[in-house]
Each structure stands twice: as structure tokens, then as C-alpha cells.
Design an enzyme around this catalytic site. Structure first.
Site, PDB file in Angstrom:
ATOM      1  N   ASP A   1       0.740  -1.178   0.085  1.00  0.00           N
ATOM      2  CA  ASP A   1      -0.022   0.127  -0.103  1.00  0.00           C
ATOM      3  C   ASP A   1       0.917   1.196  -0.096  1.00  0.00           C
ATOM      4  O   ASP A   1       0.731   2.125  -0.918  1.00  0.00           O
ATOM      5  CB  ASP A   1      -1.163   0.050   1.193  1.00  0.00           C
ATOM      6  CG  ASP A   1      -0.604  -0.238   2.441  1.00  0.00           C
ATOM      7  OD1 ASP A   1       0.825  -0.888   2.467  1.00  0.00           O
ATOM      8  OD2 ASP A   1      -1.103  -0.425   3.624  1.00  0.00           O
TER       9      ASP A   1
ATOM     10  N   ASP B   1       1.538  -7.177 -11.281  1.00  0.00           N
ATOM     11  CA  ASP B   1       0.583  -6.946 -12.095  1.00  0.00           C
ATOM     12  C   ASP B   1       0.080  -5.454 -11.907  1.00  0.00           C
ATOM     13  O   ASP B   1       0.011  -4.631 -12.782  1.00  0.00           O
ATOM     14  CB  ASP B   1      -0.572  -8.017 -12.062  1.00  0.00           C
ATOM     15  CG  ASP B   1      -1.607  -7.694 -13.244  1.00  0.00           C
ATOM     16  OD1 ASP B   1      -1.147  -7.351 -14.258  1.00  0.00           O
ATOM     17  OD2 ASP B   1      -2.620  -7.830 -12.783  1.00  0.00           O
TER      18      ASP B   1
HETATM   19  C1  IPM Z   1      -0.259  -8.592 -17.622  1.00  0.00           C
HETATM   20  C2  IPM Z   1      -1.582  -8.869 -17.858  1.00  0.00           C
HETATM   21  C3  IPM Z   1      -2.159 -10.358 -17.459  1.00  0.00           C
HETATM   22  C4  IPM Z   1      -1.815 -10.746 -16.083  1.00  0.00           C
HETATM   23  C5  IPM Z   1      -3.713 -10.511 -17.800  1.00  0.00           C
HETATM   24  C6  IPM Z   1      -4.146 -10.105 -19.413  1.00  0.00           C
HETATM   25  C7  IPM Z   1      -4.269 -11.825 -17.598  1.00  0.00           C
HETATM   26  O1  IPM Z   1      -2.597  -8.051 -17.201  1.00  0.00           O
HETATM   27  O2  IPM Z   1       0.381  -9.342 -18.255  1.00  0.00           O
HETATM   28  O3  IPM Z   1       0.138  -7.938 -16.938  1.00  0.00           O
HETATM   29  O4  IPM Z   1      -2.793 -10.244 -15.395  1.00  0.00           O
HETATM   30  O5  IPM Z   1      -0.908 -11.034 -15.891  1.00  0.00           O
HETATM   31 MG    MG Z   2      -1.366  -6.784 -16.039  1.00  0.00          MG
END
Ligand code: IPM
Ligand code: MG
Length: 371
Positions: free
Chosen positions: A221, A245
Site C-alpha cells: 500500500d 501486475d
Molecule cells: C499482464 C496482464 C495479464 C496478467 C492478464 C492479461 C491476464 O494484465 O500481463 O500484466 O494479469 O498477468
Molecule cells: Mg497486467
């Protein structure tokens, strides 16, 4: 060098941006005398449509037998809006990452001087920002057991990590830091999550093997805030699959557009290069998607194979396009240039950098007619 490259352009804008990346790679091959052989295969929604599977065996086999993979994007709103769908495009990517052991996802985050105004963050905050996100890609909540009860009113996603998974990516992160500003920031939620406490324990132990590198630990966070407040403080940001991500999308705001963000996914034997932006279905076929993320992914690929001069050439071509304002609308709302034109400009620069044209100031106008 001879390289056989699997091209998985996928869905949405994937095919059109990947085409530009292929063009750039081809041009590099011409200039530097390399032979890049491309082979296309299906993945994602298009693969489901054609074969019923998001990652057909044929695609996986091809990827196992090529030197590298150039990936576009996957996804289709048809699946996102249907929580009952059993087969989803993203499963293809998860399976590919796992089957090929692509455990480290590296995402460079950089503030481009010419694009400071495209970011909502103040120039003084952005200046000099240059860090790499090291996202673990084979574990965590993405791969833990998933359940949903019959009534569809209760669901779980298990977050799992073992010492080995953390160790592998941690070593890569520390090694990268050694040749940079010698700082690793581990991002976790160790005040709440058991998996995060394991990350801290393992990474702190590994840090002792790299005495010249400083390790900092930040709760996720707080890290989310620090990325916007003081992005210059980061050198290598090491984190798990889900946090990586989320934070890498957040960090893309620094560069001015997610359309600039490239990534490398590395394993012991395989490598995959892809833009981080996803399928952006609304823009599909409109020639407005920014191809730069895909083209910069090619630069990462070249670097990975030790072709440093070639990689630098691609980056220089991209920077020239930005300087000359030959960019798509995400970077300049008034731009008259589309995906193809930006790709053509970059290819032209790679092929003809020495030409007078590129040396003349008037390219600056962004009203050029060469493209
Ligand atoms: C990424 C994308 C993917 C993930 C999706 C498309 C599933 O957001 O490569 O960051 O979450 O890994
Ligand atoms: Mg992503």
C-alpha cells in the site's frame, strides 16, 4: 545470428502492434545481417474460436521449439462480461508462462524527457525516474487453487509461494541491481500475509550474498503511494505476481502512456517479450494503437540475446519518433499518425538513419509526409 521466433499476436490490437514489432525486427536483421524467422500461432480468444482451447498444443509445441516468443495481447470483452465462462483467453497465457517456466517478468519504467507533459504527474517528480519491476510470474494467487460454491455466492483464491520460487527471482533481481544503482526494494504485505513474510525472510537472506546491494522492504500500500510520490527512489522493485501486475500498470503512468511499456518474461530455457497494455479491444482495427510498447519489447529481446547495439538502435528509433512527434493519439491528441505510420517511421529510421532526412530539424514538425 539466426533466431526462430514464435509470433503469438493474439487478440484485440495484438496483431496490429505485433506487426510493427516484426517490421522493426526485420529491419534490424537487414541492417545487422541477422536472420529472424517468424512463425505465427494462435493464443487467447482467437485460439478458442479456432480450436476450442486458449493455448492449443500446436502453439505450445512451437514455443518449446523456438528461440524466443513475441507476444501481442489476449482477451475479449465477451469473456470478461461472462463470469460463467469455463474457458477464458487469459488461461492460455497463464499456461504458457507456467509450461515454459517463465518465472521472471521484467518491466522497465522510465520517464522520457520529451513526454513529461503526457503524464499527469509533475515533471519535477518524474525527472530521472528509471527503474525495473521484477514481477514473479509463476506463482501466487494467479496459480493457487480456486473455488466457487455451487450457489455462486462464495469464492476463494489461494495464494501460495515456496522458497525456491522466491529464491529464483530474487537472485535475478539482485544481479540486475549490481549493474545498476545497487538497490532492491521488496514490495509485500508482510504485516498481513504469511506468503509475504516468507518473501521477506528469503529475500533478506539472499541479500547477504550481495553486500554491495541495499535491500529495502515496503508494504504494497505504501509502495503504491511512493511510486507516484517519489518514483526516483526505485532501482529494482521486486514483488510477487499479483502486486507486480497491479504496480506495473500504476507505474506506467510515469512514462506518459501504457502504450510505451514493454516487458520481458524469462525462464531458464525460454523467453517471451510482450507489451504490458493488453488487448484494448475498442481500438482494434482502427490504426490508433500505440505500437511502441511492442517495438520496445523487441529491443528487450535483442538485448536478451546479447545484441546490444541492435537493441540500442531500436530504442534510438523509438526516441526519434517521440522527438519528431510521430506518435499515436495517446501521446498527442492532435496526432495524424496511426499504428502503421509510427511503425513505418521507426523502420525507416533503422534502415536509413544516416539519411539527411533524419538529420534535419524539420522532422520535428510532426506533419511529415514520408510516412
Ligand atoms: C499482464 C496482464 C495479464 C496478467 C492478464 C492479461 C491476464 O494484465 O500481463 O500484466 O494479469 O498477468
Ligand atoms: Mg497486467
Amino acid at each position: 545470428m539466426n533466431l526462430k521466433i514464435a509470433v503469438l499476436s493474439g487478440d484485440g490490437i495484438g496483431p496490429e502492434v505485433t506487426l510493427q514489432a516484426k517490421k522493426a525486427l526485420y529491419a534490424i536483421g537487414v541492417v545487422y545481417n541477422h536472420e529472424f524467422v517468424f512463425e505465427d500461432a494462435y493464443i487467447g480468444a482467437i485460439a478458442i474460436e479456432k480450436t476450442g482451447k486458449p493455448l492449443p498444443e500446436q502453439t505450445l509445441n512451437l514455443c518449446r521449439n523456438t528461440d524466443s516468443i513475441l507476444f501481442g495481447a489476449i482477451g475479449d470483452p465477451k469473456y470478461d462480461n461472462d463470469p460463467t465462462a469455463k474457458v477464458r483467453p487469459a488461461q492460455g497465457l497463464f499456461k504458457l508462462r507456467k509450461e515454459l517456466g517463465l518465472f521472471a517478468n521484467i518491466r522497465p519504467i522510465k520517464a522520457y524527457p520529451k513526454l513529461m507533459n503526457s503524464s499527469p504527474i509533475k515533471k519535477e517528480v518524474l525527472e530521472g525516474t528509471d527503474f525495473l519491476v521484477y514481477r514473479e510470474l509463476n506463482g501466487g494467487m494467479y496459480y493457487g487453487e480456486k473455488t466457487v460454491n455451487e450457489a455462486g455466492t462464495y469464492a476463494t483464491d489461494l495464494c501460495e509461494y515456496n522458497e525456491e520460487e522466491i529464491t529464483k527471482i530474487a537472485h535475478l533481481a539482485f544481479k540486475a541491481a549490481q549493474s545498476r544503482r545497487k538497490k532492491v526494494t521488496l514490495v509485500d504485505k508482510a504485516n498481513v500475509l504469511e506468503t509475504s513474510r516468507l518473501w521477506r525472510k528469503v529475500v533478506t537472506k539472499i541479500a547477504k550474498e550481495y553486500p554491495e546491494v541495499t535491500l529495502n522492504c515496503l508494504y504494497v500500500d505504501n509502495a503504491a503511494m511512493q511510486i507516484i510520490l517519489n518514483p526516483r527512489q526505485f532501482d529494482i522493485l521486486l514483488t510477487d505476481n499479483l502486486f507486480g501486475d497491479i504496480l506495473s500498470d500504476e507505474a506506467s503512468v510515469i512514462s506518459g502512456s501504457i502504450g510505451l511499456m514493454a516487458s520481458a518474461s524469462l525462464g531458464d530455457k525460454h523467453s517471451l517479450f510482450e507489451p504490458i497494455h493488453g488487448c484494448y479491444t475498442k481500438a482494434k482495427g482502427k490504426n490508433i494503437a500505440n505500437p511502441i510498447a511492442s517495438i520496445l519489447s523487441v529491443a528487450l529481446m535483442l538485448e536478451h540475446f546479447g545484441l546490444s547495439a541492435e537493441s540500442k538502435k531500436v530504442i534510438a528509433a523509438v526516441e526519434k519518433a517521440i522527438i519528431c512527434k510521430v506518435v499515436t493519439v495517446d501521446l498527442n491528441v492532435d496526432s495524424l499518425f496511426g499504428t502503421n505510420e509510427v511503425g513505418d517511421f521507426i523502420v525507416n529510421y533503422i534502415l536509413n538513419e544516416g539519411d539527411l532526412y533524419f538529420k534535419r530539424d524539420f522532422v520535428q514538425i510532426g506533419q511529415s509526409t514520408i510516412v
